[in-house]
Design an enzyme around this catalytic site. Structure first.
Site, PDB file in Angstrom:
ATOM      1  N   HIS A 149       0.880  -1.160   0.000  1.00 51.50           N
ATOM      2  CA  HIS A 149       0.000   0.000   0.000  1.00 51.50           C
ATOM      3  C   HIS A 149       0.923   1.217   0.000  1.00 51.50           C
ATOM      4  O   HIS A 149       2.032   1.145   0.537  1.00 51.50           O
ATOM      5  CB  HIS A 149      -0.881   0.025   1.258  1.00 51.50           C
ATOM      6  CG  HIS A 149      -1.885  -1.081   1.298  1.00 51.50           C
ATOM      7  ND1 HIS A 149      -2.066  -1.893   2.380  1.00 51.50           N
ATOM      8  CD2 HIS A 149      -2.762  -1.496   0.358  1.00 51.50           C
ATOM      9  CE1 HIS A 149      -3.017  -2.769   2.115  1.00 51.50           C
ATOM     10  NE2 HIS A 149      -3.466  -2.549   0.889  1.00 51.50           N
ATOM     11  N   ASP A 162       2.213   1.834   3.354  1.00 50.80           N
ATOM     12  CA  ASP A 162       3.159   0.822   3.868  1.00 50.80           C
ATOM     13  C   ASP A 162       4.570   1.262   3.473  1.00 50.80           C
ATOM     14  O   ASP A 162       5.523   1.085   4.224  1.00 50.80           O
ATOM     15  CB  ASP A 162       2.936  -0.561   3.223  1.00 50.80           C
ATOM     16  CG  ASP A 162       1.613  -1.213   3.611  1.00 50.80           C
ATOM     17  OD1 ASP A 162       1.172  -1.044   4.755  1.00 50.80           O
ATOM     18  OD2 ASP A 162       1.031  -1.899   2.734  1.00 50.80           O
TER      19      ASP A 162
END
Ligand code: 3MF
Ligand code: MG
Length: 343
Positions: free
Chosen positions: A49, A52
């Site tokens: 993501h 992330d």
């Protein structure tokens, strides 16, 4: 045309076990700790993501985001790992409560598009050209709250803006029929492929098939894969398993239905999935009951199951299969497959 397989997963696949009914039951691992585990578990690719990769990105400038992503790229290099894709996490911000690209509020739609461009910047900094869109809240809780024709136009318009923003980026839609919404606008591979045709550069819009999402749509995941393959649009997969029509379970690959998993491996291998660099992504979750020190077994088990099923797929007597198809003896074909899987 057999495939060559490399495996990937996302940092979210090692998690603390919280669910809508109870809190975390395992301690969190830092990203660095997770990256140390990838190779040991048999994985070479990392799905991200956007946040992330670059935490707290809403409070960083575009330049700072790119700098942090470049640092992450060096860390990945040090680990001998590669990034596979970046996915903008559009379902947690207060501006995306009612969806991102299809929100009824223009300011919210603008936020979603801007955030997607930052995710593209991160992909570039990581040296990759793949952006995954899980269209989480692009749907409705009640039918009357959004206009479904307008929603498709807004999705197309947003994807076009991303394609214009970066002439190399490929957009890969991950369809899912429900959850968190009651109904999603792009529930299946067919919808995703059709949406691609409406975009300004259809060749740069493809599909990520997740086994559980197909099952939740009442479809066979291997058929969804075959559909995307027929359009040369199967650019990544999220293999896992799902026990019937309930919440998205993300169970270990093949843990519910071995035959259904076998057919996914078989169609991927038959059409040389992986030969153009596609990864085998495993979007699996550990059971909440799992203790911390054994909370990555869902990943190793899923990979092992894929490889076992690959052996079974490659050792299937294909001549016999052809003969039984020619004779239309599908009862015997059924028996051949079951005997092969049960042997
Ligand atoms: C939701 C999913 C997500 C997406 C991920 C990348 C948590 O059902 O499957 O995994 O795959 O956000 O787009
Ligand atoms: Mg997924």
């Amino acid at each position: 045309m057999e495939g060559i397989y490399r495996f990937s997963f996302g940092p979210w696949n090692i998690h603390e076990g919280a669910d809508p009914f109870g809190p975390a039951v395992r301690r969190s691992m830092k990203l660095s700790e997770k990256l140390d585990l990838y190779k040991k578990l048999g994985f070479d690719g990392v799905q991200f993501h956007d946040d992330d990769a670059v935490p707290d990105m809403n409070n960083l400038s575009p330049g700072q985001i790119i700098d942090q992503a470049k640092q992450l790229r060096n860390i990945l290099d040090d680990h001998g790992l590669a990034a596979e894709f970046v996915a903008p996490r559009l379902w947690e911000d207060e501006r995306t409560i009612d969806g991102g690209y299809t929100s009824n509020d223009k300011a919210c739609r603008d936020y979603a598009l801007d955030r997607s461009k930052r995710a593209i910047d991160i992909a570039n900094a990581l040296g990759i050209d793949l952006l995954v869109l899980w269209l989480a809240r692009e749907g409705t809780y009640i039918r009357e709250s959004k206009d479904s024709k307008l929603a498709v136009e807004r999705l197309t318009g947003s994807i076009n803006q991303m394609l214009l923003y970066d002439s190399k980026i490929r957009i890969c839609i991950e369809p899912k029929p429900n959850e968190p919404m009651d109904h999603a606008f792009i529930p299946t591979a067919g919808h995703a492929v059709a949406l691609a045709q409406l975009c300004i550069d259809p060749d740069r819009v493809g599909v990520n098939i997740e086994s559980a999402h197909a099952i939740l749509a009442g479809l066979d995941p291997s058929d969804e894969m075959g559909f995307a393959l027929a359009f040369n649009k199967l650019w990544t997969v999220h293999l896992n398993d799902q026990n019937g029509l309930k919440f998205d379970q993300d169970k270990s690959f093949a843990s519910v239905d071995i035959r259904r998993a076998f057919n996914q491996v078989r169609i991927l291998d038959k059409y040389g999935y992986g030969n153009k660099g596609e990864w085998v992504g495993l979007d699996v979750k550990a059971m909440r009951s799992q203790k911390f020190d054994v909370s990555t077994k869902h990943l190793t088990n899923s990979r092992k199951n894929f490889l076992k099923l690959l052996e079974l797929s490659r050792s299937l007597d294909e001549e016999k299969v052809e003969e039984l198809i020619a004779g239309r003896d599908y009862e015997e074909l059924d028996n051949l497959i079951l005997s092969h899987l049960l042997a």
